[in-house]
Design an enzyme around this catalytic site. Structure first.
Site, mmCIF file in Angstrom:
data_model
loop_
_atom_site.group_PDB
_atom_site.id
_atom_site.type_symbol
_atom_site.label_atom_id
_atom_site.label_comp_id
_atom_site.label_asym_id
_atom_site.label_seq_id
_atom_site.Cartn_x
_atom_site.Cartn_y
_atom_site.Cartn_z
ATOM 1 C CB THR A 145 42.932 -3.813 6.377
ATOM 2 O OG1 THR A 145 42.268 -2.974 5.444
ATOM 3 C CG2 THR A 145 44.430 -3.581 6.214
ATOM 4 C CG ASP A 146 39.475 -3.821 2.192
ATOM 5 O OD1 ASP A 146 40.041 -3.017 2.963
ATOM 6 O OD2 ASP A 146 38.366 -3.584 1.666
ATOM 7 C CD GLU A 147 42.324 0.782 4.214
ATOM 8 O OE1 GLU A 147 43.241 1.602 4.114
ATOM 9 O OE2 GLU A 147 41.326 0.952 4.947
ATOM 10 C CE1 TYR A 173 45.587 0.163 9.429
ATOM 11 C CE2 TYR A 173 44.430 0.376 7.341
ATOM 12 C CZ TYR A 173 44.567 -0.221 8.579
ATOM 13 O OH TYR A 173 43.685 -1.210 8.969
ATOM 14 C CE LYS A 177 46.316 -4.571 9.984
ATOM 15 N NZ LYS A 177 46.129 -5.012 11.385
HETATM 16 P P1 NAD Z 1 40.881 0.774 16.690
HETATM 17 O O1 NAD Z 1 41.823 1.843 16.267
HETATM 18 O O2 NAD Z 1 39.481 1.133 17.049
HETATM 19 O O3 NAD Z 1 41.474 -0.011 17.951
HETATM 20 C C1 NAD Z 1 42.819 -0.387 18.039
HETATM 21 C C2 NAD Z 1 43.085 -0.879 19.453
HETATM 22 O O4 NAD Z 1 44.450 -1.280 19.533
HETATM 23 C C3 NAD Z 1 42.865 0.187 20.547
HETATM 24 O O5 NAD Z 1 42.131 -0.344 21.617
HETATM 25 C C4 NAD Z 1 44.280 0.555 20.970
HETATM 26 O O6 NAD Z 1 44.372 0.975 22.326
HETATM 27 C C5 NAD Z 1 45.015 -0.757 20.731
HETATM 28 N N1 NAD Z 1 46.449 -0.562 20.507
HETATM 29 C C6 NAD Z 1 47.040 0.317 19.671
HETATM 30 N N2 NAD Z 1 48.366 0.225 19.770
HETATM 31 C C7 NAD Z 1 48.633 -0.736 20.675
HETATM 32 C C8 NAD Z 1 49.831 -1.298 21.210
HETATM 33 N N3 NAD Z 1 51.027 -0.868 20.822
HETATM 34 N N4 NAD Z 1 49.719 -2.303 22.130
HETATM 35 C C9 NAD Z 1 48.517 -2.740 22.540
HETATM 36 N N5 NAD Z 1 47.356 -2.226 22.089
HETATM 37 C C10 NAD Z 1 47.413 -1.238 21.170
HETATM 38 O O7 NAD Z 1 40.954 -0.283 15.520
HETATM 39 P P2 NAD Z 1 39.798 -1.148 14.840
HETATM 40 O O8 NAD Z 1 39.130 -0.325 13.816
HETATM 41 O O9 NAD Z 1 39.017 -1.827 15.873
HETATM 42 O O10 NAD Z 1 40.703 -2.219 14.057
HETATM 43 C C11 NAD Z 1 41.135 -3.388 14.715
HETATM 44 C C12 NAD Z 1 41.962 -4.213 13.749
HETATM 45 O O11 NAD Z 1 41.174 -4.552 12.611
HETATM 46 C C13 NAD Z 1 43.191 -3.486 13.221
HETATM 47 O O12 NAD Z 1 44.249 -4.412 13.162
HETATM 48 C C14 NAD Z 1 42.778 -3.034 11.827
HETATM 49 O O13 NAD Z 1 43.891 -2.957 10.971
HETATM 50 C C15 NAD Z 1 41.836 -4.147 11.423
HETATM 51 N N6 NAD Z 1 40.784 -3.768 10.483
HETATM 52 C C16 NAD Z 1 39.988 -2.689 10.731
HETATM 53 C C17 NAD Z 1 38.968 -2.365 9.834
HETATM 54 C C18 NAD Z 1 38.034 -1.201 10.080
HETATM 55 O O14 NAD Z 1 37.221 -0.877 9.215
HETATM 56 N N7 NAD Z 1 38.070 -0.564 11.236
HETATM 57 C C19 NAD Z 1 38.783 -3.131 8.675
HETATM 58 C C20 NAD Z 1 39.615 -4.230 8.460
HETATM 59 C C21 NAD Z 1 40.608 -4.543 9.374
HETATM 60 P P1 TYD Z 2 37.793 5.954 6.852
HETATM 61 O O1 TYD Z 2 36.602 5.774 7.717
HETATM 62 O O2 TYD Z 2 38.931 6.774 7.348
HETATM 63 O O3 TYD Z 2 38.276 4.505 6.402
HETATM 64 P P2 TYD Z 2 39.402 4.068 5.295
HETATM 65 O O4 TYD Z 2 40.242 5.234 4.964
HETATM 66 O O5 TYD Z 2 40.155 3.021 6.037
HETATM 67 O O6 TYD Z 2 38.644 3.535 4.120
HETATM 68 O O7 TYD Z 2 37.314 6.611 5.499
HETATM 69 C C1 TYD Z 2 36.331 6.017 4.679
HETATM 70 C C2 TYD Z 2 36.258 6.828 3.392
HETATM 71 O O8 TYD Z 2 35.740 8.128 3.708
HETATM 72 C C3 TYD Z 2 37.601 7.052 2.749
HETATM 73 O O9 TYD Z 2 37.445 7.017 1.325
HETATM 74 C C4 TYD Z 2 37.995 8.449 3.180
HETATM 75 C C5 TYD Z 2 36.658 9.157 3.326
HETATM 76 N N1 TYD Z 2 36.592 10.195 4.366
HETATM 77 C C6 TYD Z 2 36.122 11.481 4.055
HETATM 78 O O10 TYD Z 2 35.760 11.770 2.888
HETATM 79 N N2 TYD Z 2 36.086 12.407 5.045
HETATM 80 C C7 TYD Z 2 36.471 12.141 6.319
HETATM 81 O O11 TYD Z 2 36.424 13.063 7.185
HETATM 82 C C8 TYD Z 2 36.931 10.821 6.627
HETATM 83 C C9 TYD Z 2 37.387 10.482 8.022
HETATM 84 C C10 TYD Z 2 36.980 9.884 5.623
#
Ligand code: NAD
Ligand code: TYD
Length: 367
Positions: A145-147, A173, A177
């Site tokens: 992630t960019d975070e 988080y 990561k």
């Molecule tokens: P998500 O939370 O929707 O899905 C996570 C998946 O991992 C689920 O299917 C869960 O069952 C599985 N999982 C969790 N713990 C596990 C374990 N111990 N063993 C096996 N499986 C397990 O997540 P997402 O939003 O799809 O993100 C996927 C990846 O991309 C993550 O690594 C996240 O850090 C990264 N990422 C997400 C975003 C975003 O905006 N969602 C952005 C950048 C990077």
């Molecule tokens: P989120 O979808 O949780 O992603 P991330 O924290 O990884 O960026 O949140 C996106 C943005 O929205 C973040 O600045 C937090 C804000 N947010 C709210 O203001 N209210 C909410 O209920 C949630 C879930 C997020």
């Protein structure tokens, strides 16, 4: 070893996708099984609260798809699956992914994201280094992630995260990561392990678990529930359609040099409050409510602890070197996304009527 090879020789590649029942993982699995019928795609997922087999139901019967319920922190289980298929690629997405949960329960983030990644790295290294051609032709792609880069100020819009920005995570988080990224890099530098890393900005699209801003708010608008905007809603995120993210992963997995890392982002920064207004306008348009009818749902609530102010990704390197760029503009992406959630009400209902609701209520009861 011979027997295993014989079972698997028909597949050009045998790739584990971890977290393939989650949001981004399900899009990646769908893309890979459809685009590469000569690859065997093994979805390894523990099915935690956000892992949902329904997310990949449309491809689950394809001949090149397998599913294994396993925990990435379980070395024996992971090693057995790698061995069973003589896996030559791992794309690692399984994680605890929600910042708010990491604030209330950081330990599971360290366990899954740090120890889980290390377990996978070790299991892959053990199997691959014992194979006749060693690390040659193998690939471990770590999805991050960019975070990990921390936060950018609002008053310096020219600043963006590049691949060389120093790591400065703030939330449990992002700390977990960042730590997992460091382990991947350490394996590359120490063992010559064939890994790559991608760091992506906020994703949106179908199948995202409705604890994240966009699906949560779409659902709340439809149901006329309050939209809890943290603080003043001034925090900025860089939004990318999930299909564009998985296209970038596909490209990097196949083409990047070992040890490389790429930032992936949409060049699409929105303050939360502007995004929420745009979302209300789009939902209202699609369900034929008068323009702005749901603006009254916006409810400013206590800010998230340590809330990162701005994320912005400079993804010029992946564009320059691998020719990737986002395919959807945000207006189109939001339209498609809102349409999907409105037409998949049963998907949403199954989640919101279950354990998630208890979590949701507990989390917001004091706000
Ligand atoms: P998500 O939370 O929707 O899905 C996570 C998946 O991992 C689920 O299917 C869960 O069952 C599985 N999982 C969790 N713990 C596990 C374990 N111990 N063993 C096996 N499986 C397990 O997540 P997402 O939003 O799809 O993100 C996927 C990846 O991309 C993550 O690594 C996240 O850090 C990264 N990422 C997400 C975003 C975003 O905006 N969602 C952005 C950048 C990077
Ligand atoms: P989120 O979808 O949780 O992603 P991330 O924290 O990884 O960026 O949140 C996106 C943005 O929205 C973040 O600045 C937090 C804000 N947010 C709210 O203001 N209210 C909410 O209920 C949630 C879930 C997020």
């Amino acid at each position: 070893m011979e027997i295993i090879d014989n079972i698997n020789t028909n597949w050009a590649r045998r790739i584990i996708v971890t977290g393939g029942a989650g949001f981004i993982g399900s899009h990646l699995v769908r893309r890979l099984v459809q685009r590469y019928p000569n690859y065997l795609i093994i979805n390894l997922d523990a099915l935690t609260y956000c892992g949902n087999p329904a997310n990949v139901a449309d491809v689950a019967d394809l001949p090149n798809y397998r599913f294994h319920r396993a925990d990435i922190t379980d070395y024996e289980a992971v090693a057995a699956i790698i061995k069973q298929y003589n896996v030559d690629g791992i794309i690692h997405l399984a994680a605890e992914s929600h910042v708010d949960r990491s604030i209330s329960d950081p330990f599971i983030f360290a366990k899954t994201n740090v120890l889980g990644t290390l377990t996978l790295l070790q299991a892959a290294k053990d199997w691959w280094s014992a194979s006749p051609d060693g690390f040659s032709g193998k690939r471990f792609h770590h999805v991050s992630t960019d975070e990990v880069f921390g936060a950018l100020p609002l008053d310096r819009p020219e600043l963006m995260f590049s691949e060389t920005t120093p790591y400065a995570p703030h939330s449990p988080y992002s700390a977990s990561k960042a730590s997992s990224d460091h382990f991947v890099r350490a394996f590359v530098d120490t063992y010559g392990f064939p890994a790559v890393i991608t760091n992506c900005s906020n994703n949106y699209g179908p199948y995202q678990f409705p604890e994240k801003l966009i699906p949560l708010f779409i659902n709340n608008i439809v149901e006329r529930r309050p939209l809890p905007v943290y603080g003043q809603g001034l925090n900025v995120r860089d939004w990318l359609y999930v299909g564009d993210h998985v296209a970038a992963i596909d490209l990097v997995f196949h083409q990047a040099a070992n040890g490389a890392s790429y930032n992936i982002g949409g060049f699409n920064q929105w303050s939360n409050i502007d995004l929420v207004r745009a979302l209300i306008a789009e939902v209202d348009r699609q369900i034929n409510r008068p323009d702005g009818a749901d603006l009254d749902l916006i409810t400013f609530v206590k800010d998230r602890a340590g809330h990162d102010m701005r994320y912005a990704i400079d993804s010029s390197r992946i564009s320059r070197e691998l020719g990737w760029k986002p395919s959807l503009d945000f207006e189109e992406g939001l339209r498609i996304t809102v349409q999907w959630y409105l037409s998949h009400k049963e998907w949403m209902d199954e989640i919101t009527s279950g354990a998630y609701r208890e979590y949701y209520d507990k989390m917001y009861k004091n706000r």
